[in-house]
Design an enzyme around this catalytic site. Sequence first.
Site, short mmCIF file in Angstrom:
data_model
loop_
_atom_site.label_atom_id
_atom_site.label_comp_id
_atom_site.label_asym_id
_atom_site.label_seq_id
_atom_site.Cartn_x
_atom_site.Cartn_y
_atom_site.Cartn_z
N TYR A 25 -18.23 14.07 16.01
CA TYR A 25 -17.46 12.88 15.62
C TYR A 25 -16.03 13.28 15.27
CZ TYR A 25 -19.26 14.29 10.92
OH TYR A 25 -19.64 14.98 9.78
N ARG A 43 -14.40 17.71 4.92
CA ARG A 43 -14.87 18.02 3.55
C ARG A 43 -13.72 18.48 2.67
NH1 ARG A 43 -20.65 19.16 4.16
NH2 ARG A 43 -20.69 20.09 2.13
N GLU A 79 -15.89 26.77 -12.07
CA GLU A 79 -16.19 27.06 -10.67
C GLU A 79 -16.21 28.58 -10.48
OE1 GLU A 79 -17.13 25.68 -7.75
OE2 GLU A 79 -16.82 27.67 -6.87
N GLN A 80 -17.27 29.06 -9.83
CA GLN A 80 -17.39 30.51 -9.66
C GLN A 80 -16.37 31.08 -8.67
OE1 GLN A 80 -21.29 31.37 -8.04
NE2 GLN A 80 -20.88 30.30 -6.12
C1 FAD Z 1 -24.73 21.07 7.91
C2 FAD Z 1 -24.59 20.12 6.74
C3 FAD Z 1 -24.09 18.84 6.95
C4 FAD Z 1 -23.98 17.95 5.88
N1 FAD Z 1 -23.51 16.70 6.12
C5 FAD Z 1 -23.42 15.81 5.09
C6 FAD Z 1 -22.93 14.49 5.31
O1 FAD Z 1 -22.56 14.14 6.43
N2 FAD Z 1 -22.88 13.62 4.25
C7 FAD Z 1 -23.28 14.01 2.98
O2 FAD Z 1 -23.20 13.19 2.05
N3 FAD Z 1 -23.75 15.25 2.75
C8 FAD Z 1 -23.83 16.16 3.76
N4 FAD Z 1 -24.30 17.42 3.53
C9 FAD Z 1 -24.78 17.75 2.17
C10 FAD Z 1 -23.64 18.10 1.24
O3 FAD Z 1 -22.88 19.16 1.76
C11 FAD Z 1 -24.20 18.52 -0.11
O4 FAD Z 1 -25.21 17.64 -0.50
C12 FAD Z 1 -23.08 18.48 -1.17
O5 FAD Z 1 -22.11 19.45 -0.85
C13 FAD Z 1 -23.66 18.72 -2.55
O6 FAD Z 1 -22.61 18.78 -3.48
P1 FAD Z 1 -22.81 19.57 -4.84
O7 FAD Z 1 -21.50 19.45 -5.54
O8 FAD Z 1 -24.05 19.13 -5.50
O9 FAD Z 1 -23.05 21.09 -4.42
P2 FAD Z 1 -22.09 22.10 -3.67
O10 FAD Z 1 -21.24 21.39 -2.68
O11 FAD Z 1 -22.95 23.21 -3.17
O12 FAD Z 1 -21.13 22.64 -4.82
C14 FAD Z 1 -21.61 23.54 -5.80
C15 FAD Z 1 -20.40 24.27 -6.38
O13 FAD Z 1 -20.84 25.04 -7.48
C16 FAD Z 1 -20.30 26.34 -7.41
N5 FAD Z 1 -21.25 27.22 -8.12
C17 FAD Z 1 -22.47 27.62 -7.70
N6 FAD Z 1 -23.07 28.36 -8.65
C18 FAD Z 1 -22.18 28.44 -9.69
C19 FAD Z 1 -22.22 29.05 -10.97
N7 FAD Z 1 -23.30 29.73 -11.39
N8 FAD Z 1 -21.15 28.94 -11.77
C20 FAD Z 1 -20.04 28.23 -11.39
N9 FAD Z 1 -19.95 27.62 -10.18
C21 FAD Z 1 -21.02 27.71 -9.35
C22 FAD Z 1 -20.17 26.61 -5.92
O14 FAD Z 1 -19.22 27.63 -5.64
C23 FAD Z 1 -19.73 25.24 -5.41
O15 FAD Z 1 -18.34 25.07 -5.47
C24 FAD Z 1 -24.39 18.34 4.58
C25 FAD Z 1 -24.88 19.64 4.36
C26 FAD Z 1 -24.97 20.52 5.44
C27 FAD Z 1 -25.50 21.91 5.17
#
Ligand code: FAD
Length: 404
Positions: free
Chosen positions: A217, A108, A33-34
């Site tokens: 909500y 979250r 994790e960055q």
């Molecule tokens: C306003 C809003 C409302 C939302 N509501 C919902 C909802 O109600 N329900 C739902 O299911 N989804 C919702 N989402 C979508 C959801 O937030 C994302 O789809 C989800 O967080 C994706 O998870 P992820 O782990 O793929 O990516 P992320 O949550 O973006 O996690 C990526 C991680 O990787 C790390 N990282 C990035 N680059 C690097 C690197 N090069 N090296 C090491 N670490 C790195 C980051 O720091 C982060 O911790 C919402 C999004 C938004 C913007």
Amino acid sequence: MPDLPVLVVGGGVGGLAAALTLARKGLAVRVFEQGAEFKEIGAGIQLGPNVFRMFDLLGLTEAIKQVAFYPHNLVMMDAVTGEEVIRLPVGGAAFRERFTYPYGVIHRGDLHTVMLEACRKEPGITLSVNAKGMRYEDHGHKVTLHLEGGEAVGGAALIGADGLWSTVRAQLLKDGKPRVSGHIAYRAVLPRAEVPADLWQDNVVLWAGPKTHLVHYPLRRGELYNLVAVFHSDKYEEGWDVFGDTDELNRKFAGERPEVQRLLEKIDVWKMWVLCDREPVRGWSKGRVALLGDAAHPMLQYLAQGANMAIEDAVVLAAYLELSGWDFARAFAWYEQARYLRTARVQVTARYYGDIYHASGVVREVRNWFLRPDAPPDPKAKPTFSGVAWLYDGIRVPTVPPDR
Ligand SMILES: Cc1cc2nc3c(=O)[nH]c(=O)nc-3n(C[C@H](O)[C@H](O)[C@H](O)COP(=O)(O)OP(=O)(O)OC[C@H]3O[C@@H](n4cnc5c(N)ncnc54)[C@H](O)[C@@H]3O)c2cc1C
């Protein structure tokens, strides 16, 4: 079983879900994790019955239950006239009977903590912070991940779970930056005591206005109230985790219902997101490298499914890996094939939902007309939930290889 660990770049919901599912299959996993710590921002997230099915498989249901809230309905209101447009009784017996699992909402941070604690209990998982993945090499029989600062780590395979601005995707797909949608989200969380009693609802409520919407909500067993205000603006290019401009927000929602205005007035400090997505594509796995979650299929949040999809991805990926006899390249190809259409459908449908929520003028009236039931609902008739079944029915976890 491989000698080297599987390397996961990104410790968000997707990365932790991947680590957990792989460790449960007996693999060693390293998560990079960055950030300086594993954490999530303070805002809400909706959980469909499709992801509760995954929580069950991961043994997380009890822990989630302790911190989730279960809304009675999803309600769409017209923010101009105040009329109710549509109501989905997700908290009722019919929903449970139809989908087996509930509809929930969660902070979250709470979701992330539940997953992090589960990962910490797995001896096969090593978690590293301040560890930014910069680039990788796929040598055919193993991979190398290069971290910021120069460290090189060897692994059996690499999973890019590094979100919307994924560096793993940049190297794998070379398809440029995400698409800036022109939609901006402001998010805030209020303690229950600060929400006027007449504005508190045990529902997920969406106030649909011209080029705007407000969602609210309860969260954390009903102790908090989550607010998300979305509007159109071409003022911002990209950005993350910055503070919003309250005056701009108030201007965008001017003329909307007093319930909306009163809730917006309650917030002094908003966090702002410039919402982005991408065109759905294939090709998010190659050799021993695969993308997962937002890195693979970033979507607008209008179906509230981005995190749900990331967790489904993780379960499917781990299942195929076991079925392939730990043949990473084969399993990653099966995984992408199994996931790309479902996630693409969510990406595409989310955009349509955004248009529907933000309709104005006569289009807004047409929306209210076609979504409104033809006749007052018969209280004895069971809702069919046919419009959302494709999503909430969820996935079948693979038990045989696709070519058998
Ligand atoms: C306003 C809003 C409302 C939302 N509501 C919902 C909802 O109600 N329900 C739902 O299911 N989804 C919702 N989402 C979508 C959801 O937030 C994302 O789809 C989800 O967080 C994706 O998870 P992820 O782990 O793929 O990516 P992320 O949550 O973006 O996690 C990526 C991680 O990787 C790390 N990282 C990035 N680059 C690097 C690197 N090069 N090296 C090491 N670490 C790195 C980051 O720091 C982060 O911790 C919402 C999004 C938004 C913007």
